[in-house]
Motif scaffolding. Structure first.
Motif, PDB file in Angstrom:
ATOM      1  N   UNK A  89      36.863  35.382  34.650  1.00  0.00           N
ATOM      2  CA  UNK A  89      35.978  36.200  35.466  1.00  0.00           C
ATOM      3  C   UNK A  89      36.382  37.650  35.554  1.00  0.00           C
ATOM      4  N   UNK A  90      37.669  37.959  35.309  1.00  0.00           N
ATOM      5  CA  UNK A  90      38.124  39.348  35.362  1.00  0.00           C
ATOM      6  C   UNK A  90      37.914  40.087  34.048  1.00  0.00           C
ATOM      7  N   UNK A  91      37.446  39.381  33.011  1.00  0.00           N
ATOM      8  CA  UNK A  91      37.238  40.002  31.711  1.00  0.00           C
ATOM      9  C   UNK A  91      38.397  39.866  30.753  1.00  0.00           C
ATOM     10  N   UNK A  92      39.473  39.167  31.148  1.00  0.00           N
ATOM     11  CA  UNK A  92      40.605  38.950  30.244  1.00  0.00           C
ATOM     12  C   UNK A  92      40.212  37.946  29.158  1.00  0.00           C
ATOM     13  N   UNK A  93      40.647  38.226  27.936  1.00  0.00           N
ATOM     14  CA  UNK A  93      40.193  37.442  26.784  1.00  0.00           C
ATOM     15  C   UNK A  93      41.370  36.975  25.952  1.00  0.00           C
ATOM     16  N   UNK A 106      46.681  29.471   4.551  1.00  0.00           N
ATOM     17  CA  UNK A 106      45.804  29.772   5.675  1.00  0.00           C
ATOM     18  C   UNK A 106      46.338  31.005   6.401  1.00  0.00           C
ATOM     19  N   UNK A 107      45.421  31.762   6.970  1.00  0.00           N
ATOM     20  CA  UNK A 107      45.779  32.974   7.709  1.00  0.00           C
ATOM     21  C   UNK A 107      45.187  32.893   9.107  1.00  0.00           C
ATOM     22  N   UNK A 108      45.931  33.439  10.072  1.00  0.00           N
ATOM     23  CA  UNK A 108      45.488  33.380  11.466  1.00  0.00           C
ATOM     24  C   UNK A 108      45.725  34.723  12.138  1.00  0.00           C
ATOM     25  N   UNK A 109      44.761  35.133  12.936  1.00  0.00           N
ATOM     26  CA  UNK A 109      44.879  36.346  13.746  1.00  0.00           C
ATOM     27  C   UNK A 109      44.565  35.978  15.189  1.00  0.00           C
ATOM     28  N   UNK A 110      45.414  36.408  16.110  1.00  0.00           N
ATOM     29  CA  UNK A 110      45.228  36.106  17.525  1.00  0.00           C
ATOM     30  C   UNK A 110      45.518  37.342  18.349  1.00  0.00           C
ATOM     31  N   UNK A 111      44.773  37.513  19.442  1.00  0.00           N
ATOM     32  CA  UNK A 111      45.023  38.644  20.320  1.00  0.00           C
ATOM     33  C   UNK A 111      44.655  38.270  21.750  1.00  0.00           C
ATOM     34  N   UNK A 112      45.168  39.044  22.685  1.00  0.00           N
ATOM     35  CA  UNK A 112      44.949  38.794  24.101  1.00  0.00           C
ATOM     36  C   UNK A 112      44.754  40.121  24.814  1.00  0.00           C
ATOM     37  N   UNK A 113      43.766  40.154  25.711  1.00  0.00           N
ATOM     38  CA  UNK A 113      43.524  41.340  26.531  1.00  0.00           C
ATOM     39  C   UNK A 113      43.713  40.980  28.002  1.00  0.00           C
ATOM     40  N   UNK A 114      44.171  41.950  28.769  1.00  0.00           N
ATOM     41  CA  UNK A 114      44.306  41.788  30.213  1.00  0.00           C
ATOM     42  C   UNK A 114      43.294  42.709  30.855  1.00  0.00           C
ATOM     43  N   UNK A 115      42.174  42.122  31.307  1.00  0.00           N
ATOM     44  CA  UNK A 115      41.019  42.871  31.773  1.00  0.00           C
ATOM     45  C   UNK A 115      40.549  43.786  30.639  1.00  0.00           C
ATOM     46  N   UNK A 116      40.640  45.097  30.793  1.00  0.00           N
ATOM     47  CA  UNK A 116      40.155  45.997  29.748  1.00  0.00           C
ATOM     48  C   UNK A 116      41.274  46.504  28.853  1.00  0.00           C
ATOM     49  N   UNK A 117      42.506  46.056  29.083  1.00  0.00           N
ATOM     50  CA  UNK A 117      43.641  46.545  28.308  1.00  0.00           C
ATOM     51  C   UNK A 117      44.027  45.550  27.225  1.00  0.00           C
TER      52      UNK A 117
END
Length: 254
Positions: A89-93, A106-117
């Motif tokens: 709900x805060x926009x973190x992805x 195989x190749x993998x890409x992963x990322x994480x955001x904290x709200x808008x950062x």
């Protein structure tokens, strides 16, 4: 007969590296606090979505999860490309993409955001041999991974410390997991043990005997309420050092 027996004893490919620790961790009960409602929806053979609502002592939390799998099939039975994402709900992805470059790579890409950062990211490439998997990660290196048909042993070593797990499947009903983790940042070392018992006739899954070196004991019971599309999970944990009791339940609709 001799060739058949040798082929049966031959080590199999353990699968992707991130799944090795997961097999051990799945044996341990998950800590439950408050009430959690999970609604899974299969929109098609390729696309799946889930709504997750968690009510606890903190603020109510809501997250939406979506997963997509393509038509490219590997020898392991997995399909690619795989796209997974979860947003709260805060926009973190949290999101990741896995593609199969060839039958073995195989190749993998992963990322994480904290709200808008933008917070973290990781890229890795895996090579799947006949009896081993080699992973090159931009971040933490993988030193050792190996597997047989009934057990999986893994070890990660990096600047942050070391993490090792051992998973053993005794039979169709009993699975055991042992974990060891040492952190150079917190200067702490923990050891954990747990086992899982499957009861197919009762549509129940019992994870018990979870004990770590911090004297935290826990257990969880998952029960499928057939013929209803509901699964009920009950869990309780006791922290003897902090004299703290934590318990909760989860209802999954699928």
């Amino acid at each position: 007969m001799g060739n058949a027996a040798a082929a049966e004893r031959r080590l199999r490919n353990p699968g992707s590296f991130e799944r090795l620790h997961r097999r051990c961790k799945e044996v341990f009960p998950q800590q439950l606090e408050g009430v959690k409602l999970i609604i899974n929806k299969h929109l098609s053979s390729h696309f799946q979505a889930a709504h997750i609502i968690h009510l606890s002592s903190m603020l109510p939390q809501y997250s939406f999860k979506a997963m997509y799998s393509g038509d490219q099939e590997a020898d392991s039975g997995e399909t690619f490309p795989q796209l997974m994402g979860e947003i709260d709900g805060s926009g973190s992805l949290n999101a990741q993409c896995v593609v199969m470059l060839s039958n073995r790579i195989r190749a993998r890409a992963a990322f994480q955001t904290q709200q808008e950062r933008f917070q973290t990211w990781q890229f890795d490439t895996q090579y799947h041999g006949d009896s081993f998997t080699t992973t090159v990660t931009l971040g933490n290196p993988d030193i050792l991974n190996q597997s047989a048909s009934q057990w999986i042993g893994t070890l990660n070593i990096g600047r942050g410390g070391a993490h090792a797990t051992y998973y053993h499947r005794a039979n169709d009903q009993v699975q055991v997991g042992v974990g060891f983790e040492a952190s150079t940042q917190t200067q702490e070392t923990t050891f954990s043990f747990g086992y899982q018992l499957d009861i197919p006739k009762a549509n129940a899954l019992f994870r018990a005997g979870s004990l770590d070196s911090n004297w935290v004991v826990g257990a969880a019971l998952e029960k499928r309420l057939a013929p209803l599309p509901l699964t009920l999970a009950l869990g309780a944990f006791i922290d003897h050092l902090k004299n703290k009791l934590q318990y909760g339940f989860t209802v999954t609709v699928c």
